[in-house]
Write a protein that holds these residues in place. Structure first.
Motif, PDB file in Angstrom:
ATOM      1  N   VAL A  68      24.917 -34.815  21.340  1.00  0.00           N
ATOM      2  CA  VAL A  68      23.823 -34.547  22.393  1.00  0.00           C
ATOM      3  C   VAL A  68      24.379 -34.197  23.743  1.00  0.00           C
ATOM      4  O   VAL A  68      25.186 -35.023  24.353  1.00  0.00           O
ATOM      5  N   GLY A  69      24.281 -33.161  24.445  1.00  0.00           N
ATOM      6  CA  GLY A  69      24.784 -32.872  25.560  1.00  0.00           C
ATOM      7  C   GLY A  69      24.117 -33.535  26.891  1.00  0.00           C
ATOM      8  O   GLY A  69      23.314 -34.392  26.607  1.00  0.00           O
ATOM      9  N   LEU A  76      26.896 -30.351  21.664  1.00  0.00           N
ATOM     10  CA  LEU A  76      28.356 -30.282  21.569  1.00  0.00           C
ATOM     11  C   LEU A  76      28.857 -30.477  20.170  1.00  0.00           C
ATOM     12  O   LEU A  76      28.502 -31.687  19.708  1.00  0.00           O
ATOM     13  N   GLU A  77      29.907 -29.770  19.601  1.00  0.00           N
ATOM     14  CA  GLU A  77      30.664 -30.378  18.826  1.00  0.00           C
ATOM     15  C   GLU A  77      32.041 -30.313  19.322  1.00  0.00           C
ATOM     16  O   GLU A  77      32.870 -29.773  19.757  1.00  0.00           O
ATOM     17  N   ASP A 105      38.764 -29.583  21.120  1.00  0.00           N
ATOM     18  CA  ASP A 105      38.006 -28.238  21.028  1.00  0.00           C
ATOM     19  C   ASP A 105      36.579 -28.684  20.926  1.00  0.00           C
ATOM     20  O   ASP A 105      35.935 -29.507  20.222  1.00  0.00           O
ATOM     21  N   GLU A 106      36.032 -28.065  21.878  1.00  0.00           N
ATOM     22  CA  GLU A 106      34.408 -28.318  22.129  1.00  0.00           C
ATOM     23  C   GLU A 106      33.580 -27.066  21.904  1.00  0.00           C
ATOM     24  O   GLU A 106      34.062 -26.257  22.870  1.00  0.00           O
ATOM     25  N   LYS A 107      32.899 -27.207  21.100  1.00  0.00           N
ATOM     26  CA  LYS A 107      31.937 -26.018  20.827  1.00  0.00           C
ATOM     27  C   LYS A 107      30.382 -26.289  21.222  1.00  0.00           C
ATOM     28  O   LYS A 107      29.916 -27.288  21.107  1.00  0.00           O
ATOM     29  N   SER A 108      29.673 -25.215  21.865  1.00  0.00           N
ATOM     30  CA  SER A 108      28.416 -25.305  21.973  1.00  0.00           C
ATOM     31  C   SER A 108      27.399 -24.871  20.964  1.00  0.00           C
ATOM     32  O   SER A 108      27.793 -23.669  20.546  1.00  0.00           O
ATOM     33  N   LEU A 109      26.749 -25.676  20.131  1.00  0.00           N
ATOM     34  CA  LEU A 109      26.088 -25.205  19.111  1.00  0.00           C
ATOM     35  C   LEU A 109      24.533 -24.990  19.278  1.00  0.00           C
ATOM     36  O   LEU A 109      23.963 -24.660  18.268  1.00  0.00           O
ATOM     37  N   SER A 110      24.133 -24.918  20.445  1.00  0.00           N
ATOM     38  CA  SER A 110      22.703 -24.767  20.717  1.00  0.00           C
ATOM     39  C   SER A 110      22.311 -23.282  21.395  1.00  0.00           C
ATOM     40  O   SER A 110      23.395 -22.887  21.722  1.00  0.00           O
ATOM     41  N   ALA A 111      21.072 -23.030  21.818  1.00  0.00           N
ATOM     42  CA  ALA A 111      20.618 -21.749  22.530  1.00  0.00           C
ATOM     43  C   ALA A 111      20.923 -22.228  23.961  1.00  0.00           C
ATOM     44  O   ALA A 111      20.816 -20.993  24.884  1.00  0.00           O
ATOM     45  N   ASN A 112      21.163 -23.442  24.317  1.00  0.00           N
ATOM     46  CA  ASN A 112      21.269 -23.790  25.801  1.00  0.00           C
ATOM     47  C   ASN A 112      22.820 -24.207  26.150  1.00  0.00           C
ATOM     48  O   ASN A 112      23.409 -24.589  25.210  1.00  0.00           O
ATOM     49  N   PRO A 113      23.195 -23.884  27.376  1.00  0.00           N
ATOM     50  CA  PRO A 113      24.729 -24.419  27.424  1.00  0.00           C
ATOM     51  C   PRO A 113      24.584 -25.941  27.526  1.00  0.00           C
ATOM     52  O   PRO A 113      23.571 -26.532  27.668  1.00  0.00           O
TER      53      PRO A 113
END
Length: 212
Positions: A68-69, A76-77, A105-113
């Motif tokens: 969770v961000g 975040l993944e 490597d970090e990815k955003s998986l949600s609709a928000n930054p």
């Protein structure tokens, strides 16, 4: 708490892409594995105390985790990819003997930054030495290391990813392998086992970025 937030955010993203949103209770998140470490009060190796959950399970280097961000916003993944040990890196010499540079490597998986939770907010990144000592990122001369293309901070926009790196200034004994721990916006932590030698697909690239 983290599992509920991950599930809710994942479902919300799916609804944006589908005409009908179906329930899915499998968010891909793991249950919390540790307590959050205490932020370090001073600049010294091991000033953050000792491992709060020494028996917790650690993932292997290269395995992803959904977190969770910051401020419980976004998902975040995070996938730690490579660890490199250097005495000199990015224009700096290790204060305590060895820099451990970990790329991810970090990815955003949600609709928000989504952003990492900072050390000052009770989260962030620590190195756990073989004897259980905690060392926070950025201690010693670590914060001064120039990381080139891995030098990214701040929030990651939805559906994008960034290559990042964390640097730890360690004594030679602390750099003989160990574990990496990250605490997210719900005070839940994930761990990864760190090999005692340079390991991962980006070893040569990291050394090139750090002028080695």
């Amino acid at each position: 708490m983290r599992k509920s937030l991950l599930a809710a955010a994942t479902a919300a993203v799916a609804c944006l892409a589908l005409t009908a949103c179906q329930s899915d209770n499998d968010s891909g998140a793991k249950s919390p594995t540790t307590q959050a470490p205490t932020p370090p009060p001073t600049d010294a190796p091991g000033n953050a105390g000792t491992d709060p959950s020494p028996g917790a399970v650690a993932q292997a280097l290269g395995e992803p985790s959904r977190t969770v961000g910051a401020n419980t916003v976004g998902i975040l993944e995070i996938t730690p990819m490579t660890v490199v040990y250097l005495k000199d890196a990015g224009g700096q010499t290790s204060k305590y003997g060895t820099f451990a540079v970990v790329t991810m490597d970090e990815k955003s998986l949600s609709a928000n930054p989504a952003a990492e939770t900072a050390l000052a907010k009770g989260g962030g990144w620590y190195w756990i030495a073989p004897n259980g000592t905690l060392i926070a990122e950025g201690m010693g001369n670590a914060a001064r290391v120039a990381l080139g293309k891995y030098q990214h901070t701040g929030a990651i926009e939805p559906d994008t990813h960034q290559l990042r790196a964390k640097v730890f200034d360690l004594t030679p004994a602390q750099a003989k392998g160990g574990r990496l721990i990250y605490t997210d916006g719900t005070d839940s932590a994930d761990r990864w086992s760190m090999p005692a030698k340079d390991t991962g697909p980006q070893v040569a690239d990291v050394k090139a970025e750090l002028n080695h």
